[in-house]
Design a protein around this motif. Structure first.
Motif, PDB file in Angstrom:
ATOM      1  N   GLY A 128       0.746  -1.076   0.131  1.00 44.98           N
ATOM      2  CA  GLY A 128      -0.149  -0.035   0.067  1.00 44.98           C
ATOM      3  C   GLY A 128       0.906   1.107  -0.175  1.00 44.98           C
ATOM      4  N   ILE A 129       2.223   1.298  -0.276  1.00 45.00           N
ATOM      5  CA  ILE A 129       3.026   2.171  -0.380  1.00 45.00           C
ATOM      6  C   ILE A 129       2.724   2.915  -1.687  1.00 45.00           C
ATOM      7  CG2 ILE A 129       5.390   3.164  -0.321  1.00 45.00           C
ATOM      8  CD1 ILE A 129       6.117   0.627   1.373  1.00 45.00           C
ATOM      9  N   ASP A 130       2.968   2.372  -2.804  1.00 44.71           N
ATOM     10  CA  ASP A 130       2.719   2.866  -4.136  1.00 44.71           C
ATOM     11  C   ASP A 130       1.264   2.542  -4.584  1.00 44.71           C
ATOM     12  OD1 ASP A 130       5.446   3.646  -4.410  1.00 44.71           O
ATOM     13  OD2 ASP A 130       6.141   1.983  -5.650  1.00 44.71           O
ATOM     14  N   GLN A 131       0.774   3.616  -5.270  1.00 47.48           N
ATOM     15  CA  GLN A 131      -0.357   3.590  -5.563  1.00 47.48           C
ATOM     16  C   GLN A 131      -0.631   2.828  -7.226  1.00 47.48           C
ATOM     17  OE1 GLN A 131      -3.061   5.465  -3.932  1.00 47.48           O
ATOM     18  NE2 GLN A 131      -4.793   4.711  -5.111  1.00 47.48           N
ATOM     19  N   PRO A 132      -1.415   1.973  -7.361  1.00 51.62           N
ATOM     20  CA  PRO A 132      -1.597   1.412  -8.768  1.00 51.62           C
ATOM     21  C   PRO A 132      -2.281   2.491  -9.878  1.00 51.62           C
ATOM     22  CG  PRO A 132      -3.169   0.524  -7.423  1.00 51.62           C
ATOM     23  CD  PRO A 132      -2.270   1.193  -6.663  1.00 51.62           C
ATOM     24  N   THR A 133      -1.803   2.392 -10.994  1.00 50.77           N
ATOM     25  CA  THR A 133      -2.530   3.119 -12.082  1.00 50.77           C
ATOM     26  C   THR A 133      -3.943   2.488 -12.229  1.00 50.77           C
ATOM     27  OG1 THR A 133      -0.341   3.493 -13.236  1.00 50.77           O
ATOM     28  CG2 THR A 133      -2.398   3.931 -14.666  1.00 50.77           C
ATOM     29  N   ALA A 134      -3.910   1.137 -12.280  1.00 50.63           N
ATOM     30  CA  ALA A 134      -5.387   0.347 -12.446  1.00 50.63           C
ATOM     31  C   ALA A 134      -5.257  -0.991 -11.670  1.00 50.63           C
ATOM     32  CB  ALA A 134      -5.462   0.238 -14.009  1.00 50.63           C
ATOM     33  N   GLY A 135      -6.371  -1.528 -11.543  1.00 51.80           N
ATOM     34  CA  GLY A 135      -6.543  -2.679 -10.781  1.00 51.80           C
ATOM     35  C   GLY A 135      -6.797  -2.898  -9.277  1.00 51.80           C
ATOM     36  N   GLU A 136      -7.048  -4.025  -8.841  1.00 55.73           N
ATOM     37  CA  GLU A 136      -7.606  -4.198  -7.494  1.00 55.73           C
ATOM     38  C   GLU A 136      -6.381  -5.056  -6.627  1.00 55.73           C
ATOM     39  OE1 GLU A 136     -11.284  -5.738  -7.156  1.00 55.73           O
ATOM     40  OE2 GLU A 136     -12.381  -4.016  -8.187  1.00 55.73           O
ATOM     41  N   VAL A 137      -6.300  -4.531  -5.340  1.00 51.32           N
ATOM     42  CA  VAL A 137      -5.488  -5.328  -4.148  1.00 51.32           C
ATOM     43  C   VAL A 137      -6.195  -5.311  -3.221  1.00 51.32           C
ATOM     44  CG1 VAL A 137      -3.197  -5.270  -2.977  1.00 51.32           C
ATOM     45  CG2 VAL A 137      -3.215  -4.190  -5.443  1.00 51.32           C
ATOM     46  N   GLU A 138      -6.513  -6.468  -2.820  1.00 53.10           N
ATOM     47  CA  GLU A 138      -7.180  -7.041  -1.533  1.00 53.10           C
ATOM     48  C   GLU A 138      -6.693  -7.830  -0.667  1.00 53.10           C
ATOM     49  OE1 GLU A 138     -10.677 -10.185  -1.327  1.00 53.10           O
ATOM     50  OE2 GLU A 138     -11.638  -8.286  -2.120  1.00 53.10           O
ATOM     51  N   VAL A 139      -6.286  -7.423   0.498  1.00 53.27           N
ATOM     52  CA  VAL A 139      -5.505  -8.090   1.663  1.00 53.27           C
ATOM     53  C   VAL A 139      -6.616  -8.379   2.780  1.00 53.27           C
ATOM     54  CG1 VAL A 139      -3.513  -7.845   3.129  1.00 53.27           C
ATOM     55  CG2 VAL A 139      -3.422  -6.745   0.867  1.00 53.27           C
ATOM     56  N   ILE A 176      -7.343  -2.395  -0.327  1.00 48.97           N
ATOM     57  CA  ILE A 176      -6.475  -1.328   0.441  1.00 48.97           C
ATOM     58  C   ILE A 176      -6.595   0.099  -0.294  1.00 48.97           C
ATOM     59  CG2 ILE A 176      -5.172  -2.961   1.528  1.00 48.97           C
ATOM     60  CD1 ILE A 176      -2.979  -2.564  -0.412  1.00 48.97           C
ATOM     61  N   PHE A 177      -6.884   0.034  -1.516  1.00 48.00           N
ATOM     62  CA  PHE A 177      -6.788   1.248  -2.034  1.00 48.00           C
ATOM     63  C   PHE A 177      -8.194   2.017  -2.427  1.00 48.00           C
ATOM     64  CE2 PHE A 177      -2.822  -0.707  -3.646  1.00 48.00           C
ATOM     65  CZ  PHE A 177      -1.983   0.264  -3.271  1.00 48.00           C
ATOM     66  N   LYS A 178      -9.141   1.565  -1.532  1.00 50.63           N
ATOM     67  CA  LYS A 178     -10.504   2.031  -1.330  1.00 50.63           C
ATOM     68  C   LYS A 178     -10.406   2.732   0.141  1.00 50.63           C
ATOM     69  CE  LYS A 178     -13.548  -0.481  -4.194  1.00 50.63           C
ATOM     70  NZ  LYS A 178     -14.707  -1.267  -4.505  1.00 50.63           N
ATOM     71  N   LEU A 179      -9.070   2.600   0.954  1.00 50.52           N
ATOM     72  CA  LEU A 179      -8.993   3.263   1.976  1.00 50.52           C
ATOM     73  C   LEU A 179      -8.303   4.534   1.876  1.00 50.52           C
ATOM     74  CD1 LEU A 179      -7.339   0.181   4.314  1.00 50.52           C
ATOM     75  CD2 LEU A 179      -9.549   1.040   4.124  1.00 50.52           C
ATOM     76  N   SER A 180      -8.402   5.444   2.932  1.00 53.01           N
ATOM     77  CA  SER A 180      -7.682   6.751   2.637  1.00 53.01           C
ATOM     78  C   SER A 180      -6.178   6.549   3.006  1.00 53.01           C
ATOM     79  CB  SER A 180      -8.227   7.765   3.777  1.00 53.01           C
ATOM     80  OG  SER A 180      -7.904   7.271   4.932  1.00 53.01           O
ATOM     81  N   ASP A 181      -5.340   7.499   2.858  1.00 54.64           N
ATOM     82  CA  ASP A 181      -3.710   7.453   2.760  1.00 54.64           C
ATOM     83  C   ASP A 181      -3.677   6.903   4.322  1.00 54.64           C
ATOM     84  OD1 ASP A 181      -3.463   7.739   0.019  1.00 54.64           O
ATOM     85  OD2 ASP A 181      -2.785   9.764   0.793  1.00 54.64           O
ATOM     86  N   ASP A 182      -4.127   7.687   5.260  1.00 54.70           N
ATOM     87  CA  ASP A 182      -3.966   7.520   6.890  1.00 54.70           C
ATOM     88  C   ASP A 182      -4.644   6.039   6.931  1.00 54.70           C
ATOM     89  OD1 ASP A 182      -3.059   9.856   7.183  1.00 54.70           O
ATOM     90  OD2 ASP A 182      -4.669  10.894   7.657  1.00 54.70           O
ATOM     91  N   GLN A 183      -5.805   5.708   6.504  1.00 54.03           N
ATOM     92  CA  GLN A 183      -6.214   4.266   6.964  1.00 54.03           C
ATOM     93  C   GLN A 183      -5.340   3.173   6.472  1.00 54.03           C
ATOM     94  OE1 GLN A 183     -10.075   4.905   5.102  1.00 54.03           O
ATOM     95  NE2 GLN A 183     -11.094   4.886   6.985  1.00 54.03           N
TER      96      GLN A 183
END
Length: 236
Positions: free
Chosen positions: A64-75, A80-87
């Motif tokens: 979750g350090i780098d933001q993807p250009t496209a796609g989904e990452v589920e942990v 995780i990229f539906k969370l805010s930066d702080d979350q």
């Protein structure tokens, strides 16, 4: 994730149609293209490939350090990229441990305090955080290194301290980016044995990026990357 499945069958990381592009000067560079990947809870994944193939980029996106250009990452059922930066930062600090090739230390703190720091960030009491750090250092056989500043330690000692810091919060997932890149063979072997133990005994998911072919057989699974793509995925 199906919690009724045996733990070794549970998918805890799911990546779908992942792409990562960024500009280098005026040129658009594709670091990752169309990555689909599922990682099980008890996997020890070794990711390898030539420099620039996207290994570290993939690791940083999983963290979750780098933001993807496209796609989904589920942990663990969390996109995780539906969370805010702080979350996302809080999620990472609680659920993941990261070992870098070059550890970053707070120079004003001794080694024990540096290892305890992730717990202090989470709001744990100082006595509790230091006690947990001490216990982890004893497990890794580096309790005698508690008082010196980490920058005064050898490379191997620093990486074992870095591992201690990565696991002090008892995370599900350990991410390691070329952790033996600057170590001699003895220190490298020792660190890898600890990672193997975390996987086999403590059932932690390990994702290791390494060029060193000697350590590829330690993984339960090997992923080869080239030009931003996964070209081979084998199970040992």
């Amino acid at each position: 994730m199906d919690k009724n499945q045996p733990i070794h069958h549970q998918t805890i990381i799911r990546i779908e149609k992942l792409h990562k592009k960024f500009f280098t000067g005026k040129h658009l560079f594709t670091a990752l293209r169309d990555i689909d990947l599922e990682i099980k809870a008890t996997d020890f994944v070794v990711i390898y490939g030539p420099s620039g193939c996207g290994k570290t980029t993939l690791l940083n996106i999983i963290a979750g350090i780098d933001q993807p250009t496209a796609g989904e990452v589920e942990v663990r059922d969390t996109e995780i990229f539906k969370l805010s930066d702080d979350q996302r930062g809080i999620f990472r600090s609680k659920k993941m441990g990261f070992i870098h090739q070059f550890p970053l230390w707070i120079k004003s703190l001794n080694t024990l305090e540096n290892i305890a720091f992730p717990l202090l960030i989470e709001g744990e009491a100082e006595d509790y955080a230091l006690s947990c750090a001490q216990n982890v250092m004893e497990e890794l056989k580096i309790a005698d290194l508690a008082k010196p500043k980490p920058t005064s330690l050898s490379g191997g000692e620093q990486q074992r301290a870095s591992l201690a810091r990565a696991i002090v919060t008892n995370p599900w997932i350990i991410l390691a980016d070329e952790p033996t890149g600057n170590l001699d063979s003895h220190a490298s072997d020792l660190l890898m044995k600890f990672l193997e133990r975390l996987n086999k005994k403590h059932k932690r998911t390990i994702i290791l990026v390494t060029h060193n072919q000697d350590y590829w057989p330690l993984g339960t699974r090997r992923i080869e990357m080239k030009d931003g793509e996964i070209v081979r995925d084998t199970h040992n």
